[in-house]
Write a protein that holds these residues in place. Structure first.
Motif, PDB file in Angstrom:
ATOM      1  N   GLN A   1      40.344  33.715  43.589  1.00 43.10           N
ATOM      2  CA  GLN A   1      39.462  34.018  42.460  1.00 43.10           C
ATOM      3  C   GLN A   1      38.335  32.994  42.343  1.00 43.10           C
ATOM      4  O   GLN A   1      38.554  31.796  42.527  1.00 43.10           O
ATOM      5  CB  GLN A   1      40.254  34.055  41.156  1.00 43.10           C
ATOM      6  CG  GLN A   1      41.371  35.079  41.143  1.00 43.10           C
ATOM      7  CD  GLN A   1      40.860  36.488  41.339  1.00 43.10           C
ATOM      8  OE1 GLN A   1      40.105  37.002  40.523  1.00 43.10           O
ATOM      9  NE2 GLN A   1      41.254  37.130  42.429  1.00 43.10           N
ATOM     10  N   HIS A   2      37.134  33.492  42.023  1.00 43.28           N
ATOM     11  CA  HIS A   2      36.009  32.595  41.764  1.00 43.28           C
ATOM     12  C   HIS A   2      35.639  32.661  40.285  1.00 43.28           C
ATOM     13  O   HIS A   2      36.307  33.338  39.479  1.00 43.28           O
ATOM     14  CB  HIS A   2      34.822  32.937  42.673  1.00 43.28           C
ATOM     15  CG  HIS A   2      34.349  34.350  42.598  1.00 43.28           C
ATOM     16  ND1 HIS A   2      33.822  34.919  41.452  1.00 43.28           N
ATOM     17  CD2 HIS A   2      34.315  35.337  43.547  1.00 43.28           C
ATOM     18  CE1 HIS A   2      33.471  36.159  41.674  1.00 43.28           C
ATOM     19  NE2 HIS A   2      33.773  36.469  42.936  1.00 43.28           N
ATOM     20  N   HIS A   3      34.567  31.977  39.910  1.00 42.51           N
ATOM     21  CA  HIS A   3      34.258  31.800  38.494  1.00 42.51           C
ATOM     22  C   HIS A   3      33.927  33.105  37.783  1.00 42.51           C
ATOM     23  O   HIS A   3      34.153  33.223  36.567  1.00 42.51           O
ATOM     24  CB  HIS A   3      33.086  30.824  38.338  1.00 42.51           C
ATOM     25  CG  HIS A   3      32.908  30.310  36.945  1.00 42.51           C
ATOM     26  ND1 HIS A   3      33.765  29.376  36.396  1.00 42.51           N
ATOM     27  CD2 HIS A   3      31.989  30.599  35.982  1.00 42.51           C
ATOM     28  CE1 HIS A   3      33.365  29.101  35.160  1.00 42.51           C
ATOM     29  NE2 HIS A   3      32.295  29.843  34.885  1.00 42.51           N
ATOM     30  N   PHE A   4      33.419  34.096  38.479  1.00 42.32           N
ATOM     31  CA  PHE A   4      33.028  35.337  37.819  1.00 42.32           C
ATOM     32  C   PHE A   4      34.146  36.368  37.759  1.00 42.32           C
ATOM     33  O   PHE A   4      34.183  37.172  36.831  1.00 42.32           O
ATOM     34  CB  PHE A   4      31.816  35.961  38.525  1.00 42.32           C
ATOM     35  CG  PHE A   4      30.516  35.251  38.255  1.00 42.32           C
ATOM     36  CD1 PHE A   4      30.454  34.089  37.493  1.00 42.32           C
ATOM     37  CD2 PHE A   4      29.335  35.754  38.770  1.00 42.32           C
ATOM     38  CE1 PHE A   4      29.251  33.435  37.256  1.00 42.32           C
ATOM     39  CE2 PHE A   4      28.124  35.113  38.531  1.00 42.32           C
ATOM     40  CZ  PHE A   4      28.079  33.949  37.777  1.00 42.32           C
ATOM     41  N   ASN A   5      35.037  36.378  38.749  1.00 42.47           N
ATOM     42  CA  ASN A   5      36.072  37.419  38.723  1.00 42.47           C
ATOM     43  C   ASN A   5      37.423  36.927  38.205  1.00 42.47           C
ATOM     44  O   ASN A   5      38.322  37.735  37.989  1.00 42.47           O
ATOM     45  CB  ASN A   5      36.236  38.095  40.087  1.00 42.47           C
ATOM     46  CG  ASN A   5      36.729  37.173  41.181  1.00 42.47           C
ATOM     47  OD1 ASN A   5      37.144  36.039  40.928  1.00 42.47           O
ATOM     48  ND2 ASN A   5      36.665  37.644  42.423  1.00 42.47           N
ATOM     49  N   VAL A   6      37.565  35.624  37.987  1.00 45.40           N
ATOM     50  CA  VAL A   6      38.861  35.112  37.532  1.00 45.40           C
ATOM     51  C   VAL A   6      39.247  35.705  36.184  1.00 45.40           C
ATOM     52  O   VAL A   6      40.422  35.964  35.916  1.00 45.40           O
ATOM     53  CB  VAL A   6      38.854  33.570  37.495  1.00 45.40           C
ATOM     54  CG1 VAL A   6      37.871  33.028  36.465  1.00 45.40           C
ATOM     55  CG2 VAL A   6      40.254  33.021  37.243  1.00 45.40           C
TER      56      VAL A   6
END
Length: 252
Positions: free
Chosen positions: A228-233
């Motif tokens: 997961q990255h900052h936008f989809n977490v």
């Protein structure tokens, strides 16, 4: 400035520019079919409003979600679909907008969210669980001691404001040393309720460091969500059986 690149999430996420439109589209579609009350006031300014989404039966309590955007952008209308996960477990979900920098300071936004929590509490029964993403993670951590709050999940939080003084954003944020000390959760006593810091494994290194700093300061749990990255977490809140939703609304 020195830390601009470190805090530049979008530059390192494929298709980053498409995310806001996607969020807004999904949120609008969700509101069309949801049992909800919209644009309820908790303060005097036009942005001091919240939406509340109701399950089809008597609610177990209320989840209050606070959005991110570096205290500079977005509002509650982008995130309505994130209510789906907690709603499926029988929880109300409230989502608040707030005034943005540079019109106000971060400390004032913290106070606004505190008032939003009080207003939601007065309209609902049962326990309160707080969840916020990025700047919203900061805001729920900052208000973790509010009455009736029994669990807090800051997602990818900015827990120490001081590094942002070395970014170009600070022209609008106007963080100074006094505010960084007063408003950074890492410098505040831990709340009595359980806290789980949630962060994506593919976040920028500074967000992993921020999550670790809050974990260390408060002696609380931390989860690093794989892939997961900052936008989809935060999108895991849409899925009733996701680990994030299970942690948020499961038994303490």
């Amino acid at each position: 400035m020195e830390l601009d690149d470190a805090y530049a999430n979008g530059a390192y996420i494929p298709g980053a520019a498409d995310y806001p439109d996607k969020w807004a589209r999904l949120a609008a579609a969700f509101r069309e079919s949801a049992l909800c009350e919209l644009d309820l006031p908790y303060g005097e300014s036009p942005r001091q409003r919240f939406d509340i989404f109701h399950p089809p039966r008597l609610a177990k309590g209320v989840v209050i979600f606070v959005h991110g955007g570096y205290w500079l952008k977005f509002d509650k209308s982008y995130w309505s679909h994130l209510a789906a996960g907690p709603l499926a477990h029988g929880w109300c979900v409230a989502m608040a907008s707030y005034d943005l920098c540079p019109d106000v300071r971060i400390g004032q936004i913290s106070q606004q969210i505190g008032q939003a929590i009080l207003t939601v509490a007065a309209r609902t029964a049962g326990p309160i669980r707080l969840c916020g993403h990025s700047a919203g993670g900061h805001l729920v951590a900052r208000n973790a001691t509010a009455e009736r709050v029994e669990k807090v999940i800051p997602i990818s939080p900015v827990a120490d404001l001081a590094p942002l003084m070395k970014t170009s954003m600070n022209k609008d944020l106007r963080i100074d040393a006094d505010e960084a000390l007063a408003e950074s959760p890492v410098h505040l006593p831990p709340p009595a309720c359980p806290v789980t810091v949630w962060v994506g494994a593919k976040e920028r290194p500074v967000f992993l460091e921020q999550a670790q700093a809050l974990t260390d300061a408060w002696g609380c749990a931390r989860v690093i969500a794989p892939e997961q990255h900052h936008f989809n977490v935060v999108e895991a809140m849409c899925a009733p059986q996701s680990p994030l939703v299970t942690e948020l609304v499961g038994d303490i």
